[in-house]
Scaffold this motif. Structure first.
Motif, PDB file in Angstrom:
ATOM      1  N   GLY A   1       0.832  -1.272  -0.015  1.00 30.50           N
ATOM      2  CA  GLY A   1      -0.130   0.021   0.099  1.00 30.50           C
ATOM      3  C   GLY A   1       0.689   1.332   0.021  1.00 30.50           C
ATOM      4  O   GLY A   1       0.466   2.233  -0.535  1.00 30.50           O
ATOM      5  N   PHE A   2       1.742   1.223   0.723  1.00 36.61           N
ATOM      6  CA  PHE A   2       2.952   2.367   0.895  1.00 36.61           C
ATOM      7  C   PHE A   2       3.443   2.695  -0.381  1.00 36.61           C
ATOM      8  O   PHE A   2       3.607   3.889  -0.982  1.00 36.61           O
ATOM      9  CB  PHE A   2       3.970   2.156   2.052  1.00 36.61           C
ATOM     10  CG  PHE A   2       4.779   3.469   2.186  1.00 36.61           C
ATOM     11  CD1 PHE A   2       4.249   4.487   2.827  1.00 36.61           C
ATOM     12  CD2 PHE A   2       6.190   3.495   1.642  1.00 36.61           C
ATOM     13  CE1 PHE A   2       4.822   5.436   3.242  1.00 36.61           C
ATOM     14  CE2 PHE A   2       6.771   4.585   2.041  1.00 36.61           C
ATOM     15  CZ  PHE A   2       6.498   5.385   2.832  1.00 36.61           C
ATOM     16  N   VAL A   3       3.676   1.512  -1.274  1.00 35.78           N
ATOM     17  CA  VAL A   3       4.463   1.906  -2.520  1.00 35.78           C
ATOM     18  C   VAL A   3       3.517   2.410  -3.422  1.00 35.78           C
ATOM     19  O   VAL A   3       3.720   3.142  -4.390  1.00 35.78           O
ATOM     20  CB  VAL A   3       4.910   0.572  -3.160  1.00 35.78           C
ATOM     21  CG1 VAL A   3       5.346   0.553  -4.557  1.00 35.78           C
ATOM     22  CG2 VAL A   3       6.121   0.076  -2.366  1.00 35.78           C
ATOM     23  N   PHE A   4       2.007   1.920  -3.233  1.00 31.65           N
ATOM     24  CA  PHE A   4       1.129   2.269  -4.413  1.00 31.65           C
ATOM     25  C   PHE A   4       0.865   3.947  -3.902  1.00 31.65           C
ATOM     26  O   PHE A   4       0.593   4.722  -4.829  1.00 31.65           O
ATOM     27  CB  PHE A   4      -0.124   1.568  -4.176  1.00 31.65           C
ATOM     28  CG  PHE A   4      -0.321   0.331  -5.030  1.00 31.65           C
ATOM     29  CD1 PHE A   4       0.829  -0.487  -5.062  1.00 31.65           C
ATOM     30  CD2 PHE A   4      -1.178   0.303  -5.913  1.00 31.65           C
ATOM     31  CE1 PHE A   4       0.747  -1.560  -6.002  1.00 31.65           C
ATOM     32  CE2 PHE A   4      -1.189  -0.903  -7.068  1.00 31.65           C
ATOM     33  CZ  PHE A   4      -0.005  -1.832  -6.842  1.00 31.65           C
ATOM     34  N   GLY A   5       0.862   4.334  -2.515  1.00 32.47           N
ATOM     35  CA  GLY A   5       0.819   5.669  -2.218  1.00 32.47           C
ATOM     36  C   GLY A   5       1.590   6.605  -2.820  1.00 32.47           C
ATOM     37  O   GLY A   5       1.402   7.469  -3.203  1.00 32.47           O
ATOM     38  N   LEU A   6       3.120   5.930  -2.493  1.00 29.35           N
ATOM     39  CA  LEU A   6       3.980   6.875  -3.209  1.00 29.35           C
ATOM     40  C   LEU A   6       3.998   6.929  -4.694  1.00 29.35           C
ATOM     41  O   LEU A   6       3.859   8.068  -5.314  1.00 29.35           O
ATOM     42  CB  LEU A   6       5.421   6.089  -3.189  1.00 29.35           C
ATOM     43  CG  LEU A   6       6.168   6.243  -1.862  1.00 29.35           C
ATOM     44  CD1 LEU A   6       7.382   5.385  -1.877  1.00 29.35           C
ATOM     45  CD2 LEU A   6       6.318   7.799  -1.522  1.00 29.35           C
ATOM     46  N   LEU A   7       3.494   5.772  -5.325  1.00 28.83           N
ATOM     47  CA  LEU A   7       3.258   5.987  -6.908  1.00 28.83           C
ATOM     48  C   LEU A   7       2.094   7.037  -7.306  1.00 28.83           C
ATOM     49  O   LEU A   7       2.375   7.527  -8.230  1.00 28.83           O
ATOM     50  CB  LEU A   7       2.842   4.630  -7.320  1.00 28.83           C
ATOM     51  CG  LEU A   7       4.279   3.680  -7.659  1.00 28.83           C
ATOM     52  CD1 LEU A   7       3.731   2.166  -8.061  1.00 28.83           C
ATOM     53  CD2 LEU A   7       5.152   4.353  -8.448  1.00 28.83           C
ATOM     54  N   GLY A   8       0.899   6.958  -6.537  1.00 29.10           N
ATOM     55  CA  GLY A   8      -0.085   7.667  -6.514  1.00 29.10           C
ATOM     56  C   GLY A   8       0.121   9.322  -6.343  1.00 29.10           C
ATOM     57  O   GLY A   8      -0.038  10.208  -7.057  1.00 29.10           O
ATOM     58  N   THR A   9       1.183   9.641  -5.555  1.00 33.90           N
ATOM     59  CA  THR A   9       1.743  10.891  -5.338  1.00 33.90           C
ATOM     60  C   THR A   9       2.443  11.210  -6.406  1.00 33.90           C
ATOM     61  O   THR A   9       2.296  12.629  -6.747  1.00 33.90           O
ATOM     62  CB  THR A   9       2.510  10.882  -3.778  1.00 33.90           C
ATOM     63  OG1 THR A   9       1.842  10.296  -2.902  1.00 33.90           O
ATOM     64  CG2 THR A   9       2.810  12.305  -3.456  1.00 33.90           C
ATOM     65  N   VAL A  10       3.288  10.264  -6.887  1.00 30.16           N
ATOM     66  CA  VAL A  10       4.298  10.832  -7.902  1.00 30.16           C
ATOM     67  C   VAL A  10       3.371  11.282  -9.193  1.00 30.16           C
ATOM     68  O   VAL A  10       3.673  12.186  -9.922  1.00 30.16           O
ATOM     69  CB  VAL A  10       5.279   9.779  -8.248  1.00 30.16           C
ATOM     70  CG1 VAL A  10       6.203   9.969  -9.579  1.00 30.16           C
ATOM     71  CG2 VAL A  10       6.247   9.875  -7.067  1.00 30.16           C
ATOM     72  N   THR A  11       2.560  10.231  -9.604  1.00 28.21           N
ATOM     73  CA  THR A  11       1.756  10.447 -10.906  1.00 28.21           C
ATOM     74  C   THR A  11       0.844  11.514 -10.637  1.00 28.21           C
ATOM     75  O   THR A  11       0.674  12.453 -11.576  1.00 28.21           O
ATOM     76  CB  THR A  11       0.849   9.036 -11.170  1.00 28.21           C
ATOM     77  OG1 THR A  11       0.210   8.894  -9.817  1.00 28.21           O
ATOM     78  CG2 THR A  11       1.477   8.110 -11.698  1.00 28.21           C
ATOM     79  N   GLY A  12       0.354  11.738  -9.398  1.00 33.03           N
ATOM     80  CA  GLY A  12      -0.301  13.323  -9.013  1.00 33.03           C
ATOM     81  C   GLY A  12       0.716  14.347  -9.407  1.00 33.03           C
ATOM     82  O   GLY A  12       0.252  15.231  -9.928  1.00 33.03           O
ATOM     83  N   ALA A  13       1.848  14.314  -8.846  1.00 32.26           N
ATOM     84  CA  ALA A  13       2.681  15.282  -9.224  1.00 32.26           C
ATOM     85  C   ALA A  13       3.300  15.577 -10.455  1.00 32.26           C
ATOM     86  O   ALA A  13       3.263  16.765 -10.867  1.00 32.26           O
ATOM     87  CB  ALA A  13       3.892  15.350  -8.109  1.00 32.26           C
ATOM     88  N   ILE A  14       3.485  14.668 -11.349  1.00 33.78           N
ATOM     89  CA  ILE A  14       3.709  14.760 -12.594  1.00 33.78           C
ATOM     90  C   ILE A  14       2.356  15.508 -13.433  1.00 33.78           C
ATOM     91  O   ILE A  14       2.491  16.380 -14.154  1.00 33.78           O
ATOM     92  CB  ILE A  14       4.180  13.503 -13.372  1.00 33.78           C
ATOM     93  CG1 ILE A  14       5.493  12.811 -12.498  1.00 33.78           C
ATOM     94  CG2 ILE A  14       4.375  13.805 -14.724  1.00 33.78           C
ATOM     95  CD1 ILE A  14       5.749  11.560 -13.090  1.00 33.78           C
ATOM     96  N   TRP A  15       1.277  15.313 -13.207  1.00 35.90           N
ATOM     97  CA  TRP A  15       0.240  15.483 -13.632  1.00 35.90           C
ATOM     98  C   TRP A  15      -0.117  16.948 -13.270  1.00 35.90           C
ATOM     99  O   TRP A  15      -0.341  17.925 -13.986  1.00 35.90           O
ATOM    100  CB  TRP A  15      -1.173  14.683 -13.313  1.00 35.90           C
ATOM    101  CG  TRP A  15      -2.458  15.249 -13.590  1.00 35.90           C
ATOM    102  CD1 TRP A  15      -2.838  14.934 -14.878  1.00 35.90           C
ATOM    103  CD2 TRP A  15      -3.206  16.011 -13.024  1.00 35.90           C
ATOM    104  NE1 TRP A  15      -4.241  15.625 -14.896  1.00 35.90           N
ATOM    105  CE2 TRP A  15      -4.413  16.422 -13.913  1.00 35.90           C
ATOM    106  CE3 TRP A  15      -3.428  16.671 -11.763  1.00 35.90           C
ATOM    107  CZ2 TRP A  15      -5.473  17.050 -13.411  1.00 35.90           C
ATOM    108  CZ3 TRP A  15      -4.382  17.558 -11.303  1.00 35.90           C
ATOM    109  CH2 TRP A  15      -5.623  17.534 -12.273  1.00 35.90           C
ATOM    110  N   ALA A  16       0.271  17.369 -12.085  1.00 37.28           N
ATOM    111  CA  ALA A  16       0.331  18.811 -11.319  1.00 37.28           C
ATOM    112  C   ALA A  16       1.098  19.682 -12.170  1.00 37.28           C
ATOM    113  O   ALA A  16       0.964  20.759 -12.443  1.00 37.28           O
ATOM    114  CB  ALA A  16       0.538  18.788 -10.198  1.00 37.28           C
ATOM    115  N   LYS A  17       2.252  19.003 -12.638  1.00 38.12           N
ATOM    116  CA  LYS A  17       3.167  20.053 -13.532  1.00 38.12           C
ATOM    117  C   LYS A  17       2.651  20.477 -14.700  1.00 38.12           C
ATOM    118  O   LYS A  17       2.814  21.656 -14.879  1.00 38.12           O
ATOM    119  CB  LYS A  17       4.462  18.831 -13.627  1.00 38.12           C
ATOM    120  CG  LYS A  17       5.538  19.553 -14.476  1.00 38.12           C
ATOM    121  CD  LYS A  17       6.131  20.914 -13.850  1.00 38.12           C
ATOM    122  CE  LYS A  17       7.345  21.636 -14.930  1.00 38.12           C
ATOM    123  NZ  LYS A  17       7.706  22.706 -14.111  1.00 38.12           N
TER     124      LYS A  17
END
Lengths: 351, 221
Positions: free
Chosen positions: A213-229
């Motif tokens: 779950g933690f890995v998925f949370g990290l990936l979710g945050t990273v994909t969100g951050a890239i989208w936010a860029k």
């Protein structure tokens, strides 16, 4: 073996499908740019239209275009000059008066092509007139009708300004978070089971599920951050949703540190089970309640619409729902592998 | 002994112990005063910023609270825990500790406020709003730190563990408190104050509820 791991094969198949369909299906044709954006009544104007994913030259003679005012009042383009697939020039003879009782008005641009279908640029163009004459304006604008609009290609994702191609993030970011929530829910379930029965196996399962779950949370945050860029302008803009996500990830990292602080297995299992329940109960309000109540840029929060309606059309649903299932299955697969590794390590330590 | 008598006795015990071992409470008082002094020397000479005042106020409070609460389980050694275990309801133990810590932190926050007002100058204009923020803040801090201290007291290096476990959880409380207090300084007109108070009360209640449910699993060894 096949009978046991059919769901793993299913996960691979579904994820392959979502990757292929999610990345290869094109966006619906749209209007990327129109210049000029301000028109004067009583003049002959030339609008340069830049399309997105459009095929203007294929539909050359059948192209039609209208300027549309409120109340279905339209003005057809007098002449259309196609430069290439992505560019064309529209010529309008604007009448002396607008069918409007003020000097300024705004209109939308509608294109119609048998290849691309009907495309609307809503409220994008400003109109001005020198003097107001409502009756005359209505008469001048009544000549044209907009009819028999074409339907565009079926298999496309919606074209939305600001989002553009990043709309595909819907198949990665959102399902990753779904999967994370499922994993954490199951881990809480095992924590409760541990506290009821003091079964060491439940503790190992909790640990494995939390890791995945933690890995998925990290990936979710990273994909969100890239989208936010590409949509908000920066990877991290200290939005409340991002902050609370970071806090949630910190809370779960503290779980792993807590486990490291104990030598005694029973104590470690019991205290980390208690903390895990606590962490999950903190996660839900942090990520799903507080951002909804305060100002946030995130879709679905701070008064912003969530993806839905026109933003999530049926083609997107065909990819989005399987993606949720696929990522969740993959998460449980990873967790089951992590659990077996943990189990083997214990066996080695005991031997 | 019924539940409320137990709480009353435990509260009296906490107070008597605190007064008898005067160094603990006076140590924290000294800690607050010297931190305020350092903060004044470092930030406020010739600077008049309510935002900075509020932020530093809560940061001083945060560390003072950690120091005040970390000892609440450390002083209970194994033998005394065993004694409680045979005698008392676990809920009475945790509830009495929470009530005691809330009053201690509320007192501490009033003191920090007084010290900052005396040395730096008072920036608060709406006293009732700020008092409410102080109360909700001390409640949130003490519930959270009491629970986390109960976990970390079982480990060896427990003050580090307390900070690691509780700081992520305290961030949302702290952010809302700072927002609420800035409004209380009159620097910001915020119509969403009710919402912030709602968030704080909700966080406090959730934390308190979880602590009550989970503490019975924590305390036996």
């Amino acid at each position: 073996m096949i009978r046991q791991s059919w769901w793993k094969i299913l996960a691979v198949v579904i994820l392959l499908y979502t990757f292929l369909a999610g990345l290869l299906i094109p966006l619906k044709p749209g209007i990327a740019e129109v210049t000029p954006r301000a028109l004067q009544a009583g003049t002959e104007v030339e609008l340069t239209v830049t399309g997105y994913n459009s095929y203007y030259s294929k539909a050359k003679n059948e192209l039609r275009a209208w300027l549309k005012l409120e109340g279905d009042v339209v003005l057809k383009a007098a002449r259309i000059e196609v430069v290439n697939d992505r560019t064309m020039k529209l010529h309008f003879n604007l009448p002396q008066y607008l069918p409007s009782d003020s000097k300024d008005d705004a209109c939308s641009l509608i294109l119609d092509s048998p290849i691309d279908g009907a495309i609307v640029l809503p409220e994008g163009i400003a109109l001005t007139q020198d003097s107001v004459n409502l009756l005359e304006g209505k008469k001048l604008w009544s000549a044209d009708k907009m009819d028999q609009l074409n339907v565009g290609p079926k298999l496309t994702f919606p074209y939305r300004s600001v989002l553009y191609e990043t709309i595909r993030n819907q198949y990665f970011h959102v399902p990753l978070w779904f999967a994370m929530i499922f994993l954490f829910m199951f881990s809480v379930n095992f924590s409760v089971r541990y506290l009821r029965k003091y079964d060491p196996d439940a503790d190992l399962r909790t640990l494995a599920l939390n890791r995945a779950g933690f890995v998925f949370g990290l990936l979710g945050t990273v994909t969100g951050a890239i989208w936010a860029k590409y949509t908000w302008g920066a990877f991290w803009s200290w939005d409340v949703k991002q902050n609370m996500t970071a806090v949630a990830l910190l809370i779960y990292s503290a779980y792993f540190i807590l486990r490291g602080a104990f030598q005694d297995e029973e104590k470690k299992a019991r205290l980390s089970a208690v903390y895990n329940i606590f962490a999950f109960a903190a996660l839900i309000p942090l990520v799903f309640v507080i951002p909804r109540m305060t100002d946030s840029l995130h879709p679905g929060n701070g008064g912003n619409p969530a993806f839905g309606g026109e933003d999530l059309d049926n083609t997107m649903r065909m990819v989005f729902y399987p993606a949720g299932i696929g990522w969740t299955l993959l998460g449980f697969w990873i967790a089951s592998v992590a659990y077996r590794v943990e189990k083997l390590q214990q066996k080695l330590l005991d031997a | 002994m019924n539940f409320f008598t137990q709480i009353g006795i435990l509260l009296r015990k906490e107070l008597v112990l605190e007064l008898r071992m005067g160094y603990a409470i006076s140590g924290i008082l000294l800690y607050v005063l010297s931190t305020v002094f350092i903060v004044y020397a470092a930030f406020f000479q010739g600077v008049n910023s309510p935002m900075l005042w509020v932020t530093l106020f809560w940061i001083i409070m945060l560390f003072a609270s950690v120091n005040a609460i970390v000892k609440s389980f450390v002083q209970e050694n194994g033998a005394r825990q065993l004694y409680y275990y045979g005698l008392l309801d676990p809920l009475a133990v945790i509830v009495s500790k929470m009530i005691y810590n809330i009053s201690l932190l509320f007192f501490l926050s009033l003191l920090t406020w007084a010290a900052l007002a005396f040395i730096v100058g008072n920036k608060v204009e709406e006293f009732s709003a700020f008092l409410l923020a102080l109360f909700l803040g001390s409640a949130g801090f003490s519930i959270l730190f009491t629970f986390v201290a109960a976990i970390s007291s079982k480990a060896d290096n427990n003050s580090t563990l307390l900070a690691i476990l509780s700081f992520p959880l305290v961030i949302p409380i702290l952010m809302t408190l700072i927002k609420l207090s800035v409004v209380a300084t009159g620097m910001l007109e915020d119509t969403g104050v009710g919402k912030d108070i709602g968030i704080l009360v909700a966080i406090d209640l959730v934390l308190a509820g979880l602590t009550l449910v989970l503490y019975p699993f924590l305390w036996r060894d």
